[in-house]
Design a protein around this motif. Structure first.
Motif, PDB file in Angstrom:
ATOM      1  N   GLU A  18    -109.173  11.877   3.220  1.00 31.18           N
ATOM      2  CA  GLU A  18    -109.549  10.485   2.956  1.00 31.18           C
ATOM      3  C   GLU A  18    -110.418  10.338   1.716  1.00 31.18           C
ATOM      4  O   GLU A  18    -110.437   9.272   1.109  1.00 31.18           O
ATOM      5  N   THR A  19    -111.121  11.390   1.341  1.00 35.55           N
ATOM      6  CA  THR A  19    -112.013  11.272   0.184  1.00 35.55           C
ATOM      7  C   THR A  19    -111.357  11.717  -1.117  1.00 35.55           C
ATOM      8  O   THR A  19    -111.936  11.530  -2.185  1.00 35.55           O
ATOM      9  N   ALA A  20    -110.152  12.286  -1.031  1.00 38.76           N
ATOM     10  CA  ALA A  20    -109.448  12.686  -2.251  1.00 38.76           C
ATOM     11  C   ALA A  20    -108.989  11.426  -2.997  1.00 38.76           C
ATOM     12  O   ALA A  20    -108.364  10.544  -2.419  1.00 38.76           O
ATOM     13  N   ALA A  21    -109.323  11.362  -4.278  1.00 36.90           N
ATOM     14  CA  ALA A  21    -108.927  10.206  -5.093  1.00 36.90           C
ATOM     15  C   ALA A  21    -107.439  10.297  -5.416  1.00 36.90           C
ATOM     16  O   ALA A  21    -106.962  11.324  -5.903  1.00 36.90           O
ATOM     17  N   LEU A  22    -106.712   9.217  -5.129  1.00 35.03           N
ATOM     18  CA  LEU A  22    -105.278   9.163  -5.409  1.00 35.03           C
ATOM     19  C   LEU A  22    -105.013   8.233  -6.581  1.00 35.03           C
ATOM     20  O   LEU A  22    -105.502   7.105  -6.605  1.00 35.03           O
ATOM     21  N   PRO A  23    -104.225   8.706  -7.561  1.00 30.70           N
ATOM     22  CA  PRO A  23    -103.870   7.816  -8.672  1.00 30.70           C
ATOM     23  C   PRO A  23    -102.896   6.745  -8.174  1.00 30.70           C
ATOM     24  O   PRO A  23    -102.169   6.945  -7.211  1.00 30.70           O
ATOM     25  N   GLU A  24    -102.911   5.612  -8.832  1.00 34.62           N
ATOM     26  CA  GLU A  24    -102.018   4.505  -8.467  1.00 34.62           C
ATOM     27  C   GLU A  24    -101.164   4.147  -9.667  1.00 34.62           C
ATOM     28  O   GLU A  24    -101.721   3.789 -10.705  1.00 34.62           O
ATOM     29  N   VAL A 143    -104.285  18.808   5.773  1.00 38.22           N
ATOM     30  CA  VAL A 143    -104.798  18.036   4.631  1.00 38.22           C
ATOM     31  C   VAL A 143    -103.630  17.495   3.813  1.00 38.22           C
ATOM     32  O   VAL A 143    -103.606  16.316   3.447  1.00 38.22           O
ATOM     33  N   ALA A 144    -102.636  18.338   3.546  1.00 36.58           N
ATOM     34  CA  ALA A 144    -101.464  17.900   2.774  1.00 36.58           C
ATOM     35  C   ALA A 144    -100.751  16.755   3.477  1.00 36.58           C
ATOM     36  O   ALA A 144    -100.380  15.759   2.841  1.00 36.58           O
ATOM     37  N   SER A 145    -100.561  16.871   4.779  1.00 33.82           N
ATOM     38  CA  SER A 145     -99.854  15.827   5.535  1.00 33.82           C
ATOM     39  C   SER A 145    -100.638  14.525   5.566  1.00 33.82           C
ATOM     40  O   SER A 145    -100.060  13.441   5.448  1.00 33.82           O
ATOM     41  N   LEU A 146    -101.950  14.612   5.706  1.00 33.33           N
ATOM     42  CA  LEU A 146    -102.777  13.406   5.736  1.00 33.33           C
ATOM     43  C   LEU A 146    -102.796  12.716   4.365  1.00 33.33           C
ATOM     44  O   LEU A 146    -102.766  11.492   4.287  1.00 33.33           O
ATOM     45  N   ILE A 147    -102.847  13.501   3.296  1.00 35.21           N
ATOM     46  CA  ILE A 147    -102.785  12.904   1.959  1.00 35.21           C
ATOM     47  C   ILE A 147    -101.413  12.272   1.753  1.00 35.21           C
ATOM     48  O   ILE A 147    -101.305  11.158   1.226  1.00 35.21           O
ATOM     49  N   ALA A 148    -100.358  12.958   2.203  1.00 37.50           N
ATOM     50  CA  ALA A 148     -99.006  12.412   2.070  1.00 37.50           C
ATOM     51  C   ALA A 148     -98.871  11.092   2.827  1.00 37.50           C
ATOM     52  O   ALA A 148     -98.197  10.165   2.361  1.00 37.50           O
ATOM     53  N   GLY A 154     -99.077   3.747   0.374  1.00 32.75           N
ATOM     54  CA  GLY A 154     -99.200   3.070  -0.915  1.00 32.75           C
ATOM     55  C   GLY A 154    -100.614   2.647  -1.212  1.00 32.75           C
ATOM     56  O   GLY A 154    -101.524   2.811  -0.416  1.00 32.75           O
ATOM     57  N   SER A 155    -100.801   2.165  -2.351  1.00 28.35           N
ATOM     58  CA  SER A 155    -102.056   1.636  -2.897  1.00 28.35           C
ATOM     59  C   SER A 155    -103.161   2.673  -2.980  1.00 28.35           C
ATOM     60  O   SER A 155    -104.213   2.379  -3.498  1.00 28.35           O
ATOM     61  N   GLY A 156    -102.929   3.908  -2.496  1.00 28.03           N
ATOM     62  CA  GLY A 156    -103.942   4.942  -2.611  1.00 28.03           C
ATOM     63  C   GLY A 156    -105.227   4.630  -1.884  1.00 28.03           C
ATOM     64  O   GLY A 156    -106.208   5.327  -2.025  1.00 28.03           O
ATOM     65  N   SER A 157    -105.222   3.561  -1.108  1.00 27.65           N
ATOM     66  CA  SER A 157    -106.453   3.171  -0.434  1.00 27.65           C
ATOM     67  C   SER A 157    -106.736   4.064   0.745  1.00 27.65           C
ATOM     68  O   SER A 157    -105.850   4.670   1.322  1.00 27.65           O
ATOM     69  N   ARG A 158    -107.989   4.136   1.077  1.00 24.67           N
ATOM     70  CA  ARG A 158    -108.388   4.903   2.250  1.00 24.67           C
ATOM     71  C   ARG A 158    -108.059   4.075   3.486  1.00 24.67           C
ATOM     72  O   ARG A 158    -108.169   2.855   3.471  1.00 24.67           O
ATOM     73  N   PRO A 159    -107.650   4.743   4.577  1.00 26.85           N
ATOM     74  CA  PRO A 159    -107.325   3.998   5.788  1.00 26.85           C
ATOM     75  C   PRO A 159    -108.564   3.354   6.384  1.00 26.85           C
ATOM     76  O   PRO A 159    -109.677   3.837   6.193  1.00 26.85           O
ATOM     77  N   ALA A 160    -108.340   2.267   7.073  1.00 30.31           N
ATOM     78  CA  ALA A 160    -109.456   1.607   7.744  1.00 30.31           C
ATOM     79  C   ALA A 160    -109.999   2.506   8.846  1.00 30.31           C
ATOM     80  O   ALA A 160    -109.253   3.221   9.492  1.00 30.31           O
TER      81      ALA A 160
END
Length: 189
Positions: A18-24, A143-148, A154-160
């Protein structure tokens, strides 16, 4: 693995993912570059044509940089998951352990086929540090599956944050059981 340890593993992996920054929009190369910048250490992507029976992906760390080897002879989705898995090892801080003589010999032979231009001693030294325990493999895969999952949403946002933390854990444990072939659990509200 006892439930308490599985819960701790799940929470740790979830926090890392959840804390890994994802590019959009998501791009694997930009994602890896962002992780490298956050860590202050170069990560080099090395596409390779993997031999049949060889590893899907490989993380090698040297004094200079981390190298992520990934196959060119697979689907784009599989390549992305392999990169996420190898980044998962980095995010989890896995350093690898000695594979023993047999494992090191097998890894060295595969490493020589994947990286023929590197000196044999460097390949042996690096690959000797890149075998992981089953728990470390589970962590990297989770970790890979959760990031996937975040990428797929979408939107690279962190889940609520879930209102009911226990149901979040139970749901996550069920997904983890599915990933790693564990026996299904019944959730009792």
């Amino acid at each position: 693995m006892p439930d308490r340890q599985r819960e701790q593993l799940w929470r740790r992996c979830r926090r890392l993912a959840e804390t890994a920054a994802l590019p959009e929009p998501f791009d694997s190369e930009r994602f890896v570059a962002g992780i490298a910048a956050e860590r202050g250490r170069p990560i080099e992507l090395m596409p390779v044509n993997t031999p049949s029976g060889g590893p899907c992906g490989l993380l090698m760390s040297t004094e200079r940089a981390d190298y992520l080897l990934y196959p060119t002879n697979t689907t784009a989705l599989h390549r992305r998951h392999i990169l996420l898995h190898e980044v998962g090892h980095l995010l989890c801080g896995h350093l690898g352990s000695d594979a023993g003589a047999d494992g090191a010999a097998i890894d060295s032979a595969i490493g020589r086929r994947l990286m023929p231009s590197l000196p044999a001693e460097l390949v042996r030294r690096v690959l000797g540090r890149t075998t992981y325990t089953a728990v470390e493999e589970q962590e990297a895969e989770l970790v890979a599956s959760l990031i996937a999952q975040r990428v797929a949403r979408g939107s690279g946002s962190r889940p609520a944050v879930e209102a009911d933390e226990s149901s979040g854990f139970a749901g996550g444990m069920a997904r983890m059981d599915n990933l790693f072939g564990g026996k299904p659990r019944r959730h009792h509200p």
